[in-house]
Each structure stands twice: as C-alpha cells, then as structure tokens.
Design an enzyme around this catalytic site. Structure first.
Site, PDB file in Angstrom:
ATOM      1  CG  HIS A 217      45.323   5.157-103.794  1.00 21.89           C
ATOM      2  ND1 HIS A 217      45.389   4.058-102.963  1.00 21.89           N
ATOM      3  CD2 HIS A 217      46.610   5.436-104.148  1.00 21.89           C
ATOM      4  CE1 HIS A 217      46.654   3.692-102.805  1.00 21.89           C
ATOM      5  NE2 HIS A 217      47.406   4.514-103.522  1.00 21.89           N
ATOM      6  CG  LEU A 218      47.294   6.626-110.657  1.00 27.99           C
ATOM      7  CD1 LEU A 218      46.312   7.431-111.490  1.00 27.99           C
ATOM      8  CD2 LEU A 218      48.733   7.045-110.963  1.00 27.99           C
ATOM      9  CG  HIS A 219      41.577   3.711-109.456  1.00 31.95           C
ATOM     10  ND1 HIS A 219      41.487   4.859-108.686  1.00 31.95           N
ATOM     11  CD2 HIS A 219      40.332   3.517-109.967  1.00 31.95           C
ATOM     12  CE1 HIS A 219      40.252   5.324-108.716  1.00 31.95           C
ATOM     13  NE2 HIS A 219      39.528   4.532-109.507  1.00 31.95           N
ATOM     14  CG  LEU A 220      44.158   3.443-115.952  1.00 37.14           C
ATOM     15  CD1 LEU A 220      44.900   4.411-115.051  1.00 37.14           C
ATOM     16  CD2 LEU A 220      45.084   2.937-117.056  1.00 37.14           C
TER      17      LEU A 220
END
EC number: 2.7.7.78
Length: 386
Positions: A217-220
C-alpha cells in the site's frame, strides 16, 4: 485578511479521551514555498552528536510533539528508547544501531510475489489503522500558477515498529488503494518534507515490492537519525553529458544519484527523472530502494559537512520475496545508505565493516545486469529533450 499559516494555532495532539480521537478529524499541516529551506541546514561543526541543539522548524515541532504523544499513549508495538549506536571501524562509516524490539515485534511482512503486485484490500493496509496513528495531513498551499497542485491527501502516520525517533510513513490517498509503486505526487511531498525540516538527519526513503517493502500500500518512510551517513558526501561520476544522473562511488552499494540544490523548478525535473527511472525498473520486475537526504553536490570529491542540496539515491537490486531472518540486518533503504539497524546483541557486538559489506553486496544485481540497467537509465535520461 488571511492569517499566515505559520501564525495559525493548530493542535496535532490527540484529546485525552480515546473515544474522541475519531471525532476530532485529521488536522492539516499547511505549508508553502517559503517554508522550504534550501542551503542553511548543516551538521554542528564541533560534534554531529550535538544535533539535538539545532533549532526545530514548525514541521519538526509538529511531527515530533505528535509522535512523542503517541509514544506516551502506547500506540506503538514497543516503546522506543535511546538506541545503542556505534560507528563501525573502517573506511565506509556505517552507523550501526541495536534495535532488538523491531526485530521481534514488527508486523509480519505480506506475501509478495511480484514487484508489480496489485493492491489487495483483504491484506493489512493503511485504511485499517487506528485513528490515533494518524498525526496530520500534509497540505501544500498553492502560490501562483507555477506551483504544482497537490492532487491527493498525503497522511503522516506513525510507523508502529519504529526504526528511530520520529519514524513515520507518508501515505497518499489511502482510500484509493494504491500499490507500492512510486508516484510523483508522494515523492514530491517526501522531498518537501526534507526541505521543511531543519534537522540535518531527517531522511526519507522508499522500498519497492521485492525490495523489502512489507506492506503493499503506497507509502514512504521518514525518520530522524542524529548521525551523518556515507551517502551524504560520497563522490560520484556523471553517467551522461548533461549530468542528469550520476553513479555514487566509494560505497559498498553503487547507487544512481539525482541531485537538486533545493526548492524550485529543478525539483520538478528531479521528480520526473526519478519516477521515470523507477517506472523502468518496476516494468521490468527489478526491485529497488530509494533514499532522500540533504547532501553535497555531485562530483569527484565531497564532504559530509556540505549539505547544500538534496540527494536522491536509487539502487536497483536483487528481488527478495518472503521473510528473511538470517543475517545481522535486512538490506533495504536505510542499510544501503549506511544505517544498519541490527536485530540481536550478539550480532551488534560482533559486526564488522567487512561482514556488513558482504551482506549488502549479496543483495546487488550481478554486474552484467547492473551494466544493462545503467545503460538503460542513461538512455532514458537522454530522451528528456526528444
């Protein structure tokens, strides 16, 4: 007349009663171009370890106070104390830290089979976290037509298994269910977060699927580390005539270096270049890690005391799927940059530079494939003006 956002009173703290956490809503951290700090941030001259004496920006104060409150409220999987730290003897300058709890308590990584795996709403994702885990929403204040419009909400969320102090995640538009593939919008917010901080050790990074991302799940990642890292001043050589992309030298893991002197049009150019490179890697099922830090301009000689711009380092690497428990540490974004969170006391006391280098280099692409990727990315940058 509008009140300047830096004078507005916004609380990023949770109310005393947990039942009120969800009712409170998510506060906005509103910032503008004038909040982005370019060249004025440096490590303290006498001792980098005195970094806790440097002034904090409005962003630092908001993040650190909200993060500290969540720590006191017990919202993390463990209570992060001061981590035992050592600089490994040798030429690299590895920063090793003993973080036993993270090795034991962190969430079990998801079953990842592909760099391009689709988002699965049945798996853990950031729509399933507790309301108190969200610190605030990043909200860019538009200033004229030249300022890129922030299209989606980017939430700042605690990492419940922190690597270091202030470890948070940037999560863009969580309800959209974006897979873990780098996009320009969240990279922009990550770069701007570094520019919003006055702390020289505030770092941002990205792990692709197959590059040890544990959640699809898109994250930085963002965190503070009160020590200079080798990648800040490592020398580099240009790979193309215009200097769009460089190769880091004198490090165990040669990475592709992109650089900008700070906020402005060059930042947008850098974002475009980096995302075209990561798209190329993802499309070809090549795992990768990315690290953002203040650092020196590209060139044959640099110094870690020169933090006059932003370095973005991209590593293409062997894919690693499944849970990896062997070795003193797992190799992902911070390890490639020279920060080594070690899982056991025995490994921490016995770790040498040679052993760390061997672990890191075992994750790199074979030289033939690395050369092919290098040539492809140079060709990709050459298409910029076509």
């Amino acid at each position: 007349m509008a009140v300047p956002h830096h004078l507005q009173e916004t609380s990023y703290l949770l109310p005393p009663d947990p039942e009120d956490w969800e009712k409170q809503g998510i506060p906005d951290f509103v910032y503008g171009q004038e909040d982005l700090v370019g060249k004025e941030v440096q490590w303290p001259r006498d001792s980098p370890s005195a970094v806790d004496t440097v002034p904090l920006s409005r962003f630092d104060s908001a993040l650190r106070s909200a993060w500290r409150q969540r720590l006191e409220l017990g919202l993390f999987r463990y209570r992060l104390e001061d981590l035992q730290t050592q600089i490994l003897p040798g030429s690299v300058g590895f920063v090793a830290q003993l973080n036993i709890e993270r090795g034991i308590q962190r969430r079990r990584p998801q079953n990842i089979r592909s760099v391009r795996q689709e988002f699965d709403p049945e798996q853990f994702n950031f729509n399933k976290i507790r309301p108190g885990e969200v610190l605030f929403r990043m909200q860019r204040e538009p200033k004229g037509p030249a300022t890129p419009k922030q299209e989606d909400d980017v939430l700042v969320v605690i990492n419940v298994s922190p690597l270091e102090w202030g470890h948070v995640l940037l999560v863009p538009a969580p309800a959209q269910g974006l897979p873990q593939r780098l996009l320009p919008g969240v990279l922009r917010v990550g770069l701007e977060a570094v520019l919003l901080s006055l702390h020289p050790g505030f770092r941002v990074g990205f792990n692709s699927l197959g590059g040890l991302a544990s959640v699809n799940h898109l994250h930085l990642h963002c965190y503070y580390l009160a020590h200079p890292l080798p990648v800040e001043g490592a020398p580099s050589t240009p790979l193309d005539p215009k200097g769009c992309i460089h190769l880091l030298q004198a490090l165990p893991a040669p990475g592709f270096l992109f650089y900008t002197s700070g906020p402005g049009p060059d930042l947008e150019v850098l974002i475009s270049r980096v995302c075209r490179a990561t798209d190329y890697l993802s499309d070809r099922e090549i795992a990768h890690n990315l690290f953002v830090t203040r650092g020196a301009p590209p060139g044959p000689t640099s110094s870690t005391s020169d933090l006059s711009g932003i370095r973005v380092i991209l590593w293409a690497r062997k894919s690693s799927f499944g849970i990896k428990e062997s070795g003193a540490f797992n190799v992902a974004l911070c390890e490639l940059a020279g920060h080594l969170p070690v899982k056991t006391s025995q490994d921490f006391s016995s770790l040498t530079e040679a052993a760390a280098v061997a672990l890191i280099q075992d994750c790199l692409l074979p030289e033939t494939q690395a050369g092919e990727v290098r040539a492809a990315l140079v060709a990709l940058m050459a298409q910029e003006e076509l």
